[in-house]
Scaffold this active site. Structure first.
Site, PDB file in Angstrom:
ATOM      1  N   SER A 119       0.833  -1.202   0.000  1.00 40.71           N
ATOM      2  CA  SER A 119       0.000   0.000   0.000  1.00 40.71           C
ATOM      3  C   SER A 119       0.868   1.253   0.000  1.00 40.71           C
ATOM      4  O   SER A 119       1.982   1.247   0.538  1.00 40.71           O
ATOM      5  CB  SER A 119      -0.862  -0.011   1.276  1.00 40.71           C
ATOM      6  OG  SER A 119      -1.430   1.260   1.495  1.00 40.71           O
ATOM      7  N   TYR A 143      -1.327   0.073  10.402  1.00 47.51           N
ATOM      8  CA  TYR A 143      -1.671  -0.563   9.119  1.00 47.51           C
ATOM      9  C   TYR A 143      -0.488  -0.469   8.145  1.00 47.51           C
ATOM     10  O   TYR A 143      -0.035  -1.474   7.584  1.00 47.51           O
ATOM     11  CB  TYR A 143      -2.922   0.092   8.513  1.00 47.51           C
ATOM     12  CG  TYR A 143      -3.151  -0.315   7.073  1.00 47.51           C
ATOM     13  CD1 TYR A 143      -3.487  -1.627   6.752  1.00 47.51           C
ATOM     14  CD2 TYR A 143      -2.997   0.607   6.029  1.00 47.51           C
ATOM     15  CE1 TYR A 143      -3.666  -2.016   5.432  1.00 47.51           C
ATOM     16  CE2 TYR A 143      -3.180   0.228   4.712  1.00 47.51           C
ATOM     17  CZ  TYR A 143      -3.510  -1.081   4.415  1.00 47.51           C
ATOM     18  OH  TYR A 143      -3.680  -1.467   3.107  1.00 47.51           O
ATOM     19  N   LYS A 147       2.219  -3.435   6.487  1.00 47.45           N
ATOM     20  CA  LYS A 147       2.498  -3.630   5.053  1.00 47.45           C
ATOM     21  C   LYS A 147       4.002  -3.568   4.793  1.00 47.45           C
ATOM     22  O   LYS A 147       4.536  -4.327   3.993  1.00 47.45           O
ATOM     23  CB  LYS A 147       1.752  -2.573   4.229  1.00 47.45           C
ATOM     24  CG  LYS A 147       0.245  -2.789   4.190  1.00 47.45           C
ATOM     25  CD  LYS A 147      -0.099  -4.052   3.418  1.00 47.45           C
ATOM     26  CE  LYS A 147      -1.567  -4.405   3.494  1.00 47.45           C
ATOM     27  NZ  LYS A 147      -1.889  -5.672   2.842  1.00 47.45           N
TER      28      LYS A 147
HETATM   29  N1  NAD Z   1      -8.832  -0.919  -1.123  1.00 45.62           N
HETATM   30  C1  NAD Z   1      -7.760  -0.127  -1.162  1.00 45.62           C
HETATM   31  O1  NAD Z   1      -7.875   1.073  -1.487  1.00 45.62           O
HETATM   32  C2  NAD Z   1      -6.389  -0.679  -0.846  1.00 45.62           C
HETATM   33  C3  NAD Z   1      -5.282   0.177  -0.971  1.00 45.62           C
HETATM   34  C4  NAD Z   1      -4.008  -0.312  -0.688  1.00 45.62           C
HETATM   35  C5  NAD Z   1      -3.840  -1.643  -0.321  1.00 45.62           C
HETATM   36  N2  NAD Z   1      -4.935  -2.454  -0.197  1.00 45.62           N
HETATM   37  C6  NAD Z   1      -4.703  -3.858   0.201  1.00 45.62           C
HETATM   38  O2  NAD Z   1      -5.323  -4.695  -0.752  1.00 45.62           O
HETATM   39  C7  NAD Z   1      -5.766  -5.905  -0.129  1.00 45.62           C
HETATM   40  C8  NAD Z   1      -7.209  -6.150  -0.505  1.00 45.62           C
HETATM   41  O3  NAD Z   1      -7.987  -5.028  -0.094  1.00 45.62           O
HETATM   42  P1  NAD Z   1      -9.549  -4.927  -0.375  1.00 45.62           P
HETATM   43  O4  NAD Z   1      -9.862  -3.483  -0.545  1.00 45.62           O
HETATM   44  O5  NAD Z   1      -9.969  -5.899  -1.417  1.00 45.62           O
HETATM   45  O6  NAD Z   1     -10.097  -5.374   1.057  1.00 45.62           O
HETATM   46  P2  NAD Z   1     -11.230  -6.418   1.442  1.00 45.62           P
HETATM   47  O7  NAD Z   1     -11.431  -6.279   2.919  1.00 45.62           O
HETATM   48  O8  NAD Z   1     -12.416  -6.282   0.563  1.00 45.62           O
HETATM   49  O9  NAD Z   1     -10.509  -7.798   1.126  1.00 45.62           O
HETATM   50  C9  NAD Z   1      -9.659  -8.463   2.051  1.00 45.62           C
HETATM   51  C10 NAD Z   1     -10.153  -9.897   2.168  1.00 45.62           C
HETATM   52  O10 NAD Z   1      -9.288 -10.594   3.065  1.00 45.62           O
HETATM   53  C11 NAD Z   1     -10.075 -11.351   3.972  1.00 45.62           C
HETATM   54  N3  NAD Z   1      -9.282 -11.477   5.202  1.00 45.62           N
HETATM   55  C12 NAD Z   1      -8.941 -10.484   6.064  1.00 45.62           C
HETATM   56  N4  NAD Z   1      -8.208 -10.990   7.076  1.00 45.62           N
HETATM   57  C13 NAD Z   1      -8.085 -12.313   6.832  1.00 45.62           C
HETATM   58  C14 NAD Z   1      -7.434 -13.396   7.509  1.00 45.62           C
HETATM   59  N5  NAD Z   1      -6.786 -13.201   8.664  1.00 45.62           N
HETATM   60  N6  NAD Z   1      -7.508 -14.632   6.973  1.00 45.62           N
HETATM   61  C15 NAD Z   1      -8.166 -14.859   5.815  1.00 45.62           C
HETATM   62  N7  NAD Z   1      -8.811 -13.876   5.132  1.00 45.62           N
HETATM   63  C16 NAD Z   1      -8.756 -12.633   5.639  1.00 45.62           C
HETATM   64  C17 NAD Z   1     -11.374 -10.584   4.138  1.00 45.62           C
HETATM   65  O11 NAD Z   1     -12.478 -11.407   4.509  1.00 45.62           O
HETATM   66  C18 NAD Z   1     -11.561 -10.001   2.732  1.00 45.62           C
HETATM   67  O12 NAD Z   1     -12.341 -10.848   1.904  1.00 45.62           O
HETATM   68  C19 NAD Z   1      -5.508  -5.717   1.366  1.00 45.62           C
HETATM   69  O13 NAD Z   1      -4.282  -6.370   1.664  1.00 45.62           O
HETATM   70  C20 NAD Z   1      -5.358  -4.225   1.525  1.00 45.62           C
HETATM   71  O14 NAD Z   1      -4.530  -3.884   2.603  1.00 45.62           O
HETATM   72  C21 NAD Z   1      -6.189  -2.006  -0.455  1.00 45.62           C
END
Ligand code: NAD
Length: 320
Positions: A119, A143, A147
């Site tokens: 991120s 957070y 990462k």
């Molecule tokens: N959405 C954004 O703007 C953004 C920006 C930068 C980084 N990210 C990273 O991208 C990734 C996906 O983000 P997203 O927006 O799709 O989030 P999201 O919450 O929709 O998806 C994350 C998924 O991981 C699952 N999860 C969480 N903890 C878990 C665990 N301990 N064991 C198994 N499953 C688990 C959740 O149920 C969920 O389905 C994450 O790592 C997040 O940090 C997202």
């Protein structure tokens, strides 16, 4: 052969699962469904498993062996900055212990290819608003710290044979398919939609930043473009040549909060007049990705702009 997608029932992961399936690839999703929705991945094998649980490593090993997993895309993580400040240890358990279990299972089963969701939060409050991968990482919340620690863990595993690409996402928004839309009200675009649905004005936190219109500038990348970057990363790893292992994923162009509200006004077919509130602590004025590395090395660039993001994010029932 199959690809294991952790967090594949989530917002971004489910887009990548669908792209992989469109390429005819076998996909296994591992998700604890804490924030995931099974209906997003109707065609994939779905294993409900908390990656940070004490027995997760052995269960992951069994999943990898049973499904002949050859590569992993690791999305599963907690991702809310404010929550991470409230519950830092829980964030470390989920995001760091979860990754340790995953890397342990990969090492034990000989799975040597990984794409990791990092991120822009790893950069913290940088001095300059245009961020290259060489910008110093100084995360300012748990957070972002988890990462960055995840990146270091992967770098260490890479010294023992792991082939990995870490993608630092900027602000992800929009929907590649209507059923995969971001249902969590955590980021600016869903927050605007949520306010509008409740008959309220969107709120702008601070209009006195040193930016062209005084509101914070961010780099908004369409989730369909981001999903495509994961495919480019997997293909690059599959081709066996790794020149760089960490890439920013953004458009290289900034949009202010007021510009996003304007784009949402157009997509919704109604003028939105925001309420101006005080600045929030910890919001840097501008964060925009330098995307030259991912352009050059992976041949990837964003194809969608802010209007596409806004149009795709508006649900059927709110369209003009
Ligand atoms: N959405 C954004 O703007 C953004 C920006 C930068 C980084 N990210 C990273 O991208 C990734 C996906 O983000 P997203 O927006 O799709 O989030 P999201 O919450 O929709 O998806 C994350 C998924 O991981 C699952 N999860 C969480 N903890 C878990 C665990 N301990 N064991 C198994 N499953 C688990 C959740 O149920 C969920 O389905 C994450 O790592 C997040 O940090 C997202």
């Amino acid at each position: 052969m199959s690809t294991l997608v952790t967090g594949g029932a989530g917002y971004i992961g489910s887009h990548v699962v669908r792209l992989l399936e469109e390429r005819g690839e076998q996909v296994v999703v591992v998700d604890d469904l804490s924030n995931g929705i099974p209906a997003r991945v109707p065609n994939a094998v779905l294993v409900e498993l908390d990656l940070s649980a004490p027995d997760a490593e052995s269960r992951l090993r069994a999943v990898m062996e049973e499904h002949d997993v050859t590569s992993v895309i690791h999305f599963a993580a907690k991702k809310q900055v404010g929550e991470s400040v409230e519950r830092p240890l829980w964030y470390y358990r989920n995001n760091v212990d979860g990754l340790a279990n995953l890397l342990g299972a990969m090492e034990a089963t000989g799975v040597d290819t990984m794409v990791f969701s990092s991120s822009a939060a790893v950069y913290g409050m940088p001095d300059s608003g245009l961020l290259s991968e060489k910008t110093e990482c100084r995360p300012i919340n748990p957070y972002g710290q988890t990462k960055l620690v995840g990146e270091w863990m992967i770098d260490n595993a890479a010294r023992h044979g792991l082939k990995a690409i870490k993608l630092r996402y900027f602000n992800v928004a929009g929907a590649g398919w209507p059923d995969l839309a971001d249902t969590a009200v955590m980021n600016l675009v869903p927050i605007i939609l949520d306010r509008v649905a409740a008959g309220k004005a969107p709120i702008v936190f601070g209009d006195d930043y040193p930016t062209p219109d005084g509101t914070c500038v961010r780099d908004y990348v369409h989730v369909a473009d981001l999903a495509d970057a994961h495919i480019a990363a997997l293909d690059h790893l599959g081709a066996g040549e790794i020149a760089e292992s960490v890439f920013n994923v953004g458009t290289g162009r900034g949009a202010s909060v007021l510009e996003v509200i304007d784009a949402m006004s157009r997509a919704l077919g109604r003028h939105l007049t925001p309420e101006i509130a005080a600045r929030r602590a910890g919001d840097p004025p501008q964060l925009v990705a330098d995307v030259s590395a991912i352009n050059e090395v992976l041949g990837w660039r964003a194809s969608y702009g802010l209007a596409d993001i806004a149009d795709s994010a508006v649900p059927e029932g709110m369209r003009p």
